[in-house]
Design a protein around this motif. Structure first.
Motif, mmCIF file in Angstrom:
data_model
loop_
_atom_site.group_PDB
_atom_site.id
_atom_site.type_symbol
_atom_site.label_atom_id
_atom_site.label_comp_id
_atom_site.label_asym_id
_atom_site.label_seq_id
_atom_site.Cartn_x
_atom_site.Cartn_y
_atom_site.Cartn_z
ATOM 1 N N PHE A 116 8.495 -3.977 -0.101
ATOM 2 C CA PHE A 116 7.261 -4.425 0.536
ATOM 3 C C PHE A 116 7.139 -5.950 0.524
ATOM 4 N N GLN A 120 7.071 -8.223 3.949
ATOM 5 C CA GLN A 120 5.940 -9.076 4.302
ATOM 6 C C GLN A 120 6.395 -10.513 4.503
ATOM 7 N N SER A 171 7.469 -2.900 7.504
ATOM 8 C CA SER A 171 6.588 -3.436 6.460
ATOM 9 C C SER A 171 5.341 -2.559 6.315
ATOM 10 N N LEU A 172 4.864 -1.984 7.425
ATOM 11 C CA LEU A 172 3.727 -1.059 7.336
ATOM 12 C C LEU A 172 4.119 0.175 6.524
ATOM 13 N N GLY A 175 4.601 -0.709 2.914
ATOM 14 C CA GLY A 175 3.279 -0.931 2.320
ATOM 15 C C GLY A 175 2.609 0.383 1.968
ATOM 16 N N PHE A 176 2.776 1.365 2.842
ATOM 17 C CA PHE A 176 2.252 2.705 2.577
ATOM 18 C C PHE A 176 2.863 3.276 1.298
ATOM 19 N N VAL A 179 1.320 1.661 -1.877
ATOM 20 C CA VAL A 179 -0.009 2.149 -2.249
ATOM 21 C C VAL A 179 0.083 3.582 -2.775
ATOM 22 N N CYS A 180 0.969 4.404 -2.180
ATOM 23 C CA CYS A 180 1.220 5.744 -2.727
ATOM 24 C C CYS A 180 1.642 5.627 -4.181
ATOM 25 N N ILE A 182 1.041 3.181 -6.287
ATOM 26 C CA ILE A 182 -0.068 2.713 -7.126
ATOM 27 C C ILE A 182 -1.025 3.869 -7.425
ATOM 28 N N ILE A 183 -1.371 4.640 -6.378
ATOM 29 C CA ILE A 183 -2.379 5.678 -6.549
ATOM 30 C C ILE A 183 -1.826 6.896 -7.280
ATOM 31 N N LYS A 184 -0.610 7.332 -6.889
ATOM 32 C CA LYS A 184 -0.096 8.602 -7.396
ATOM 33 C C LYS A 184 1.019 8.449 -8.411
ATOM 34 N N HIS A 189 4.352 10.839 -0.670
ATOM 35 C CA HIS A 189 3.004 11.296 -0.325
ATOM 36 C C HIS A 189 3.113 12.676 0.306
ATOM 37 N N PHE B 116 -8.186 -3.362 9.151
ATOM 38 C CA PHE B 116 -6.754 -3.538 8.899
ATOM 39 C C PHE B 116 -6.017 -3.988 10.162
ATOM 40 N N GLN B 120 -4.126 -7.620 10.452
ATOM 41 C CA GLN B 120 -2.690 -7.745 10.710
ATOM 42 C C GLN B 120 -2.430 -8.585 11.955
ATOM 43 N N TYR B 124 -0.730 -12.495 11.996
ATOM 44 C CA TYR B 124 0.494 -12.870 12.698
ATOM 45 C C TYR B 124 0.200 -13.908 13.774
ATOM 46 N N PHE B 176 -4.640 -1.641 1.743
ATOM 47 C CA PHE B 176 -4.818 -0.740 0.605
ATOM 48 C C PHE B 176 -5.918 0.275 0.884
ATOM 49 N N VAL B 179 -4.730 3.037 3.319
ATOM 50 C CA VAL B 179 -3.878 4.073 2.731
ATOM 51 C C VAL B 179 -4.700 4.969 1.806
ATOM 52 N N ILE B 183 -4.806 8.956 2.220
ATOM 53 C CA ILE B 183 -4.399 9.883 1.159
ATOM 54 C C ILE B 183 -5.573 10.683 0.623
ATOM 55 N N LYS B 184 -6.702 9.997 0.381
ATOM 56 C CA LYS B 184 -7.803 10.640 -0.325
ATOM 57 C C LYS B 184 -8.982 10.987 0.554
ATOM 58 N N HIS B 189 -10.877 3.932 -4.185
ATOM 59 C CA HIS B 189 -9.803 4.352 -5.088
ATOM 60 C C HIS B 189 -10.300 4.281 -6.523
ATOM 61 N N VAL B 190 -10.292 5.436 -7.217
ATOM 62 C CA VAL B 190 -10.743 5.449 -8.629
ATOM 63 C C VAL B 190 -9.585 5.071 -9.516
#
Lengths: 190, 190
Positions: A116, A120, A171-172, A175-176, A179-180, A182-184, A189, B116, B120, B124, B176, B179, B183-184, B189-190
């Motif tokens: 990522f 970027q 990059s998108l 990036g996904f 975050v996956c 970080i969260i999971k 996913h 988002f 983006q 750019y 962030f 995503v 996902i949720k 995001h907790v």
């Protein structure tokens, strides 16, 4: 329970259920991850092809009096596209490795952030280089003598922008994945 | 259960549990969301200040013979920085709204994608405009007559790059959120 008293209770059947669910989930996620990785691979391949051709096209560009390395802007275009081509080649290998073996080359944490971060940084670098090159090519045209050199440098910059588009899409996707992660705690996913 | 037979079973206590958990979660997430939104607000504010000053600085730049609108590159710098300043102003309002009322201006789905996508695209665009402006300013300096006009346009471009940095960071945060939403099903995001 069956050992203790031979009781086939509903709760026993319920307790079997959770064993099935993760299995089901993991096949679905494997399938999704595979498709996701194929997408990344295709984008990397396209970015590699376009940025490599941009660099080569710019280097091959010459006329009687002017060469590409006489212009700072064109040197930047060649350097940025060359770096992106090399990086995309490496990422293609990493992506193919992931598709064939199901694991990342580096540890997962390092890999997702590496991908990522570089995506970027290189995407912004590439759009910056190509914009600079566009301005230079535009000025050459405005001077009035748009010979083969001027036309070819314009084409090289256009190829560079195509490479940028695919790098941006990679990059998108990466990036996904970050975050996956970080969260999971996993890049996958479901 | 207590109404029917007055039985205070362990399963009854267990069934109360889920009511507590979401409440606990929602306070933690509210706290995190608030901090997250403060970050976004600060980045938006910084992007607004820098890009507005870049546009104003470039417009105010003049010498005896040359004006900023004589150069395509500088027109691009003014336009891009102006657009980003307007957009950042709107996003500051949206962010302040979210901090004070706890909900988004548009429906959540639309808002996260709107933020988002624009972040983006504008990031750019801004890096492209500022690179073009840098190349132009560099050429003015290379000609040899780096008067006040040349110096001031360089400063304007540098301010534009500072604005880009903050816009890029906002784009990471809003990415962030997107995503999280995918996902949720919620931007939180907790």
């Amino acid at each position: 329970m069956t050992r203790n008293g031979g009781v086939e209770s509903p709760s026993h059947r319920l307790r079997i259920h959770p064993h099935d669910t993760p299995h089901f989930h993991s096949t679905v996620s494997e399938h999704k991850l595979r498709r996701f990785n194929y997408f990344i691979f295709v984008f990397r391949l396209a970015a590699f092809c376009f940025s490599l051709s941009a660099a080569i096209f710019m280097i091959a560009t010459k006329s009687d009096s002017t060469r590409w390395f006489d212009f700072g802007a064109f040197r930047f275009v060649v350097a940025a596209n060359g770096i992106v081509a090399l990086y995309s080649l490496f990422e293609m290998v990493a992506s193919a490795w992931e598709i064939s073996r199901g694991s990342t080359i580096f540890p997962e944490f390092f890999q997702v952030w590496f991908d990522f971060g570089h995506d970027q940084a290189f995407a912004y670098m590439l759009v910056s280089a190509n914009s600079t090159g566009t301005e230079m090519a535009r000025q050459l045209r405005d001077i009035g003598t748009c010979d083969a050199f001027c036309v070819q440098s314009g084409i090289a910059v256009a190829l560079g922008f195509a490479g940028f588009l695919f790098l941006m899409m990679s990059s998108l996707l990466s990036g996904f994945r970050v975050v996956c992660f970080i969260i999971k705690g996993s890049r996958i996913h479901v």
